[in-house]
Motif scaffolding. Structure first.
Motif, PDB file in Angstrom:
ATOM      1  N   PHE A   1       0.833  -1.210   0.000  1.00 29.82           N
ATOM      2  CA  PHE A   1       0.000   0.000   0.000  1.00 29.82           C
ATOM      3  C   PHE A   1       0.864   1.255   0.000  1.00 29.82           C
ATOM      4  O   PHE A   1       0.596   2.217  -0.710  1.00 29.82           O
ATOM      5  CB  PHE A   1      -0.937   0.002   1.216  1.00 29.82           C
ATOM      6  CG  PHE A   1      -2.229  -0.707   0.951  1.00 29.82           C
ATOM      7  CD1 PHE A   1      -3.283  -0.031   0.358  1.00 29.82           C
ATOM      8  CD2 PHE A   1      -2.386  -2.037   1.268  1.00 29.82           C
ATOM      9  CE1 PHE A   1      -4.470  -0.679   0.088  1.00 29.82           C
ATOM     10  CE2 PHE A   1      -3.568  -2.698   1.008  1.00 29.82           C
ATOM     11  CZ  PHE A   1      -4.618  -2.018   0.406  1.00 29.82           C
ATOM     12  N   SER A   2       1.912   1.228   0.835  1.00 25.94           N
ATOM     13  CA  SER A   2       2.760   2.400   0.930  1.00 25.94           C
ATOM     14  C   SER A   2       3.501   2.659  -0.381  1.00 25.94           C
ATOM     15  O   SER A   2       3.492   3.775  -0.918  1.00 25.94           O
ATOM     16  CB  SER A   2       3.740   2.203   2.083  1.00 25.94           C
ATOM     17  OG  SER A   2       4.642   3.245   2.127  1.00 25.94           O
ATOM     18  N   GLU A   3       4.127   1.625  -0.923  1.00 21.52           N
ATOM     19  CA  GLU A   3       4.969   1.834  -2.099  1.00 21.52           C
ATOM     20  C   GLU A   3       4.139   2.053  -3.351  1.00 21.52           C
ATOM     21  O   GLU A   3       4.561   2.734  -4.276  1.00 21.52           O
ATOM     22  CB  GLU A   3       5.934   0.661  -2.271  1.00 21.52           C
ATOM     23  CG  GLU A   3       6.686   0.380  -0.982  1.00 21.52           C
ATOM     24  CD  GLU A   3       8.186   0.213  -1.124  1.00 21.52           C
ATOM     25  OE1 GLU A   3       8.675   0.199  -2.254  1.00 21.52           O
ATOM     26  OE2 GLU A   3       8.849   0.102  -0.080  1.00 21.52           O
TER      27      GLU A   3
ATOM     28  N   MET B   1      -3.734  10.678  -0.899  1.00 20.75           N
ATOM     29  CA  MET B   1      -3.544   9.289  -1.297  1.00 20.75           C
ATOM     30  C   MET B   1      -2.303   8.697  -0.639  1.00 20.75           C
ATOM     31  O   MET B   1      -2.291   7.555  -0.191  1.00 20.75           O
ATOM     32  CB  MET B   1      -3.409   9.203  -2.825  1.00 20.75           C
ATOM     33  CG  MET B   1      -4.711   9.370  -3.562  1.00 20.75           C
ATOM     34  SD  MET B   1      -5.894   8.136  -3.016  1.00 20.75           S
ATOM     35  CE  MET B   1      -7.268   9.163  -2.583  1.00 20.75           C
ATOM     36  N   LYS B   2      -1.244   9.503  -0.611  1.00 16.02           N
ATOM     37  CA  LYS B   2      -0.011   9.011   0.006  1.00 16.02           C
ATOM     38  C   LYS B   2      -0.203   8.794   1.506  1.00 16.02           C
ATOM     39  O   LYS B   2       0.256   7.793   2.073  1.00 16.02           O
ATOM     40  CB  LYS B   2       1.133   9.995  -0.249  1.00 16.02           C
ATOM     41  CG  LYS B   2       1.711   9.899  -1.663  1.00 16.02           C
ATOM     42  CD  LYS B   2       2.778  10.948  -1.862  1.00 16.02           C
ATOM     43  CE  LYS B   2       3.271  11.028  -3.289  1.00 16.02           C
ATOM     44  NZ  LYS B   2       4.238   9.968  -3.621  1.00 16.02           N
ATOM     45  N   TYR B   3      -0.898   9.758   2.130  1.00 15.88           N
ATOM     46  CA  TYR B   3      -1.190   9.576   3.552  1.00 15.88           C
ATOM     47  C   TYR B   3      -1.980   8.294   3.766  1.00 15.88           C
ATOM     48  O   TYR B   3      -1.684   7.503   4.678  1.00 15.88           O
ATOM     49  CB  TYR B   3      -1.978  10.775   4.108  1.00 15.88           C
ATOM     50  CG  TYR B   3      -1.102  11.769   4.838  1.00 15.88           C
ATOM     51  CD1 TYR B   3      -0.850  11.618   6.190  1.00 15.88           C
ATOM     52  CD2 TYR B   3      -0.523  12.843   4.184  1.00 15.88           C
ATOM     53  CE1 TYR B   3      -0.036  12.506   6.870  1.00 15.88           C
ATOM     54  CE2 TYR B   3       0.288  13.740   4.844  1.00 15.88           C
ATOM     55  CZ  TYR B   3       0.530  13.579   6.195  1.00 15.88           C
ATOM     56  OH  TYR B   3       1.341  14.451   6.856  1.00 15.88           O
TER      57      TYR B   3
ATOM     58  N   ILE C   1       4.123  12.132   8.009  1.00 17.21           N
ATOM     59  CA  ILE C   1       4.387  13.555   8.212  1.00 17.21           C
ATOM     60  C   ILE C   1       5.794  13.900   7.718  1.00 17.21           C
ATOM     61  O   ILE C   1       6.002  14.882   7.006  1.00 17.21           O
ATOM     62  CB  ILE C   1       4.215  13.929   9.701  1.00 17.21           C
ATOM     63  CG1 ILE C   1       2.739  13.796  10.090  1.00 17.21           C
ATOM     64  CG2 ILE C   1       4.712  15.343   9.967  1.00 17.21           C
ATOM     65  CD1 ILE C   1       2.478  13.977  11.568  1.00 17.21           C
ATOM     66  N   ALA C   2       6.765  13.052   8.104  1.00 18.46           N
ATOM     67  CA  ALA C   2       8.150  13.341   7.727  1.00 18.46           C
ATOM     68  C   ALA C   2       8.330  13.291   6.210  1.00 18.46           C
ATOM     69  O   ALA C   2       8.942  14.177   5.619  1.00 18.46           O
ATOM     70  CB  ALA C   2       9.094  12.357   8.414  1.00 18.46           C
ATOM     71  N   THR C   3       7.799  12.247   5.568  1.00 14.25           N
ATOM     72  CA  THR C   3       8.106  12.071   4.155  1.00 14.25           C
ATOM     73  C   THR C   3       7.182  12.876   3.242  1.00 14.25           C
ATOM     74  O   THR C   3       7.638  13.436   2.249  1.00 14.25           O
ATOM     75  CB  THR C   3       8.001  10.592   3.743  1.00 14.25           C
ATOM     76  OG1 THR C   3       6.707  10.106   4.110  1.00 14.25           O
ATOM     77  CG2 THR C   3       9.058   9.763   4.391  1.00 14.25           C
ATOM     78  N   ILE C   4       5.886  12.925   3.562  1.00 15.25           N
ATOM     79  CA  ILE C   4       4.951  13.556   2.637  1.00 15.25           C
ATOM     80  C   ILE C   4       4.868  15.056   2.894  1.00 15.25           C
ATOM     81  O   ILE C   4       5.027  15.866   1.993  1.00 15.25           O
ATOM     82  CB  ILE C   4       3.556  12.901   2.743  1.00 15.25           C
ATOM     83  CG1 ILE C   4       3.672  11.402   2.498  1.00 15.25           C
ATOM     84  CG2 ILE C   4       2.606  13.533   1.740  1.00 15.25           C
ATOM     85  CD1 ILE C   4       2.462  10.617   2.942  1.00 15.25           C
ATOM     86  N   THR C   5       4.659  15.437   4.166  1.00 13.35           N
ATOM     87  CA  THR C   5       4.525  16.861   4.466  1.00 13.35           C
ATOM     88  C   THR C   5       5.875  17.576   4.393  1.00 13.35           C
ATOM     89  O   THR C   5       5.972  18.655   3.816  1.00 13.35           O
ATOM     90  CB  THR C   5       3.891  17.052   5.857  1.00 13.35           C
ATOM     91  OG1 THR C   5       2.661  16.328   5.881  1.00 13.35           O
ATOM     92  CG2 THR C   5       3.636  18.512   6.140  1.00 13.35           C
ATOM     93  N   PHE C   6       6.903  16.946   4.967  1.00 10.70           N
ATOM     94  CA  PHE C   6       8.183  17.647   5.019  1.00 10.70           C
ATOM     95  C   PHE C   6       9.169  17.194   3.939  1.00 10.70           C
ATOM     96  O   PHE C   6      10.236  17.776   3.796  1.00 10.70           O
ATOM     97  CB  PHE C   6       8.823  17.482   6.398  1.00 10.70           C
ATOM     98  CG  PHE C   6       8.092  18.235   7.473  1.00 10.70           C
ATOM     99  CD1 PHE C   6       8.071  19.623   7.473  1.00 10.70           C
ATOM    100  CD2 PHE C   6       7.415  17.564   8.473  1.00 10.70           C
ATOM    101  CE1 PHE C   6       7.389  20.323   8.449  1.00 10.70           C
ATOM    102  CE2 PHE C   6       6.734  18.261   9.460  1.00 10.70           C
ATOM    103  CZ  PHE C   6       6.714  19.641   9.443  1.00 10.70           C
ATOM    104  N   GLY C   7       8.840  16.156   3.202  1.00 12.86           N
ATOM    105  CA  GLY C   7       9.695  15.750   2.097  1.00 12.86           C
ATOM    106  C   GLY C   7      11.040  15.162   2.480  1.00 12.86           C
ATOM    107  O   GLY C   7      11.999  15.230   1.725  1.00 12.86           O
ATOM    108  N   VAL C   8      11.136  14.552   3.674  1.00 14.64           N
ATOM    109  CA  VAL C   8      12.381  13.916   4.085  1.00 14.64           C
ATOM    110  C   VAL C   8      12.593  12.661   3.225  1.00 14.64           C
ATOM    111  O   VAL C   8      11.623  12.017   2.813  1.00 14.64           O
ATOM    112  CB  VAL C   8      12.304  13.535   5.581  1.00 14.64           C
ATOM    113  CG1 VAL C   8      13.497  12.712   6.003  1.00 14.64           C
ATOM    114  CG2 VAL C   8      12.188  14.783   6.427  1.00 14.64           C
TER     115      VAL C   8
END
Lengths: 411, 367
Positions: free
Chosen positions: A56-58, A250-252, A107-114
């Motif tokens: 689901f994530s990938e 969708m990513k969330y 939050i880290a990857t989608i909102t902040f783009g880490v």
């Protein structure tokens, strides 16, 4: 679709046949016993759940190395809440805690783009630290007996497939056809029956629910509008956004579902596979789930197959080291098969090398009577490496997997 | 122009500062959750952590972290991720300790020989992952994790069956003790000369010096040599690198093997400087903490040195929390929250910088 299922059945039957022959030669009866098949299923479930979580994530475009940490959170929550409020509430808590871990990753990857891998590894480190800290607190407050183990959780009832594998239904006792067939000791037929009996008998209800997630994921991701949107976020987010898909949402969704599934996998380990939480219980299964995802080429059916192989290796390792010894013979058979293929293709050098390796394995098989315990425990990890190296060349990962996405193309 | 410079300075400080603030808040919440005062906790940690004995232990904890972090940074710079440092350093240490006790060489040469052994073993172990990545397309993240588990099983198997020293009767299985020529001298005599007094249970690993040198070499090779350039190029843009004549597959393999070789050394500070053998008590988890150290230090030699010291300080000083009845494991929360908040803060600042630059550019174009 139908031909695919037939192909799968053919390969599975072939595998059972080879195992039967090896059992006959080596006398390692546990190779095709009911108990082994049943344990293999039990050990596959967490890996299936982790693999589906990764799916689901990938598919939504977020690489999730943090599965391991989310499973750890789930296992801990399952043990902690399960001891107090019973196994079902424990499983719900496990799902919730896995989701919390996933929320941090989202939050880290989608909102902040880490960077996805960086965030995932950070989550694994944090999750392990967090549960250790919290377990110590519980131990200090006197509700746990030790800082690394929760008290026991009540078990969840089991049942069997009616008619074929026995079981009780509303006071009616079903016959156990496969079970009686398995005890006949007929070459191959009894072996096949034993394996089927193992994976259809004495199932925990959670196992059934978890396995139902495989077709459910297939349906949700490939047959619903939500699934299409989620996958579009992982394949071509900019195009998706231009067509009105909320890519962030969708990513969330993908990452949160991922965490929930991984958390359930962790909870399963604590509540169903064992009956308490224990430190290091997850032991890399989140990563093995990822390996199953790659092995399965980002498809639910493939994940199931991959997880089944790892579960089988793990089950043999836990039950009986003689079978692991016999497994070396299986490796020899597979290698010889590869040699034949290479010779046909004219790759002589490769064939000779593979043959040498097969010879080495055969020599080791004959020279050693029983594998030492420390090496036997390595079986699932070796299996993972071998399977990954044999299979991962035809991968087709989602096109935008792992690339941080910014709305409007900003970086 | 002056204004931009000021803002860059502010931005450079902003990320670590914000991260530190957030992590202090999270750690304080964790302490509060156990009904204790965070202020007391920090005070106790600071008082205990700044004694000379604690500072020595901090250096000893930080040394292996730093070496392992450099190993990880090598792969990061090449666009890879070596999570297998834990296994590589374990195998490097056990082979170094076992083989190193089998021969006798003049003092310095003996240590160098042990280091070469450890590097070879660590490098070969990591090369498996490099080979699988290049030839079979197996993700190095997964293969190195599997290799970690294998290294764990393999090392305990080897220790129990082949490498154990049967002449001593001890419950703690151990390899034979290294001869004096293979033991790395402690820095204590040097420290005595500059006025530091001996501490009970004190001593500073001599490999600290080596770690510092390693950091300098790492900086030089990555930033000032052709090899370093090619490594970074194949990491940041493999396609462009290929067109400029860099064999990025080869670089991938070399980077993994090199990283493993450096990782092989990370287990040696304790083996050569303290236990003089590999035993069951060999510390686990160095390789994983080192990932955090490398991420926190932004793969930069100086940054990683600071973060290694910080991690060492937190670990050592948090032992004092037991005195005021707080779980010493609090340090894990501190390390974790620092790691995550700094990773996010760096990213936010980086993006803000880009926005700021494009605004400046737009202004300049308009003017």
């Amino acid at each position: 679709m139908k031909t695919k299922a037939l192909k799968f059945l053919r390969y599975a039957t072939m595998l059972v046949f080879v195992l039967t022959v090896i059992r006959q030669i080596t006398g390692a009866t546990d190779l095709t016993s009911v108990g082994t098949a049943s344990a293999a299923l039990l050990l596959s479930v967490p890996i299936v759940l982790a693999g589906l979580g990764g799916l689901f994530s990938e598919r939504s475009g977020v690489v999730n190395i943090g599965l391991e940490g989310m499973m750890v959170m789930g296992a801990w929550a399952g043990g902690m809440i399960g001891t107090k409020h019973g196994p079902w509430i424990g499983l719900i808590a496990a799902i919730f805690f896995g989701g919390v871990g996933a929320l941090v990753h989202a939050i880290a990857t989608i909102t902040f783009g880490v960077d996805h891998v960086v965030s995932g590894v950070a989550i694994n480190i944090i999750a392990m630290g967090l549960v250790r800290y919290l377990s110590t607190l519980l131990y200090k407050s006197g509700s746990w007996l030790g800082p690394s183990q929760s008290p026991d959780v009540n078990s969840i009832p089991t049942n069997s497939l009616p008619i074929l594998s026995g079981g009780q239904y509303f006071g009616w006792k079903s016959p156990d056809l496969l079970g009686s067939l398995a005890e006949k000791h007929w070459f191959f037929i009894s072996d096949l029956a034993a394996i089927l009996r193992g994976i259809t008998g004495d199932l925990s209800y959670v196992t059934v629910i978890a396995m139902a997630m495989v077709p459910l994921s297939l349906f949700v991701l490939w047959k619903t509008a939500f699934g299409l949107r989620l996958r579009s976020a992982g394949e071509a987010p900019i195009a998706a956004e231009s067509l009105g898909v909320n890519v962030y949402a969708m990513k969330y969704a993908g990452v949160l579902i991922s965490g929930a599934l991984a958390g359930l996998g962790g909870g399963f380990l604590a509540i169903v596979a064992a009956n308490h939480y224990q430190e290091n219980q997850v032991a890399g299964r989140g990563y093995i789930g990822l390996a199953a995802l790659l092995f399965g080429n980002y498809r639910p059916g493939g994940i199931l197959m991959g997880a089944g192989l790892f579960g089988f290796a793990d089950a043999l390792q836990l039950r009986d080291s003689a079978s692991v010894h016999a497994l070396i013979l299986l490796i020899v058979v597979v290698l010889v098969g590869l040699v034949v293929r290479d010779v046909r293709k004219g790759k002589i050098v490769k064939a000779v090398l593979t043959l040498a390796f097969a010879g080495l394995s055969l020599w080791y098989f004959l020279a050693v009577d029983e594998l030492p315990g420390q090496l036997v425990t390595m079986t699932p990890y070796i299996a993972t490496l071998l399977i990954m190296s044999l299979a991962s060349q035809r991968l087709r990962m989602p096109a935008a997997d792992g690339i941080p996405y910014r709305r409007g193309g900003l970086r | 122009m002056k204004k931009i410079k000021l803002s860059t300075l502010v931005l450079a400080v902003a990320a670590p500062l914000a991260a530190a603030l957030v992590s202090i808040v999270i750690s304080s919440l964790a302490v509060l959750a156990s009904h204790k005062s965070p202020f007391d906790a920090y005070k106790t940690m600071w008082e205990f952590g700044t004694t000379s004995s604690s500072l020595m232990q901090m250096l000893n904890t930080a040394t292996p972290y730093y070496i392992a972090a450099v190993a990880i940074a090598i792969t990061f710079r090449a666009g890879l991720f070596n999570i297998g440092v834990e296994g590589q350093l374990r195998l490097g240490a056990i082979f170094g300790a076992y083989l190193g006790a089998k021969f006798i060489l003049p003092p310095v040469l003996h240590i160098i020989a042990i280091m070469v052994i450890a590097m070879t073993i660590g490098g070969l172990w990591a090369a498996i992952a490099g080979y699988l990545k290049v030839k079979r397309g197996v993700s190095e993240v997964i293969s190195t994790i599997m290799l970690n588990s294998l290294a764990g099983g393999l090392s305990s198997y080897l220790l129990a069956n082949y490498f154990v020293d049967r002449t001593t009767n001890s419950n703690n299985m151990s390899t034979k003790t290294l001869p004096a020529s293979g033991q790395f001298p402690d820095l204590m005599p040097l420290l005595n000369k500059i006025g530091v007094e001996d501490q009970p249970g004190g001593g500073v690993y001599g490999m600290l010096i080596f770690a510092v040198a390693l950091g300098i070499v790492f900086w030089f090779v990555i930033n000032r040599t052709r090899f370093g350039f090619e490594l970074r190029a194949s990491g940041s843009n493999p396609i462009a690198a290929r067109f400029s004549g860099v064999n990025s597959k080869r670089m991938t393999f070399v980077a993994m093997a090199l990283s493993g070789a450096v990782a092989g050394l990370a287990g040696l500070p304790a083996v050569l400087g303290d236990t003089h053998a590999f035993n069951m008590g060999f510390r686990t988890g160095i390789g994983f903490s080192a990932i955090a150290v490398a991420l926190l230090g932004r793969n930069n030699p100086t940054g990683m040195a600071f973060s290694a010291l910080l991690f060492g300080f937190l670990e050592v000083s948090s032992r004092s929390l037991e005195l005021i009845d707080i779980a010493p494991e609090t340090y894990v929360i501190m390390q974790g929250s620092i790691l995550l908040s700094s990773v996010i803060a760096y990213e936010v600042v980086r993006r803000y910088k880009i926005t700021l630059q494009s605004k400046e550019l737009a202004k300049a174009v308009a003017a």
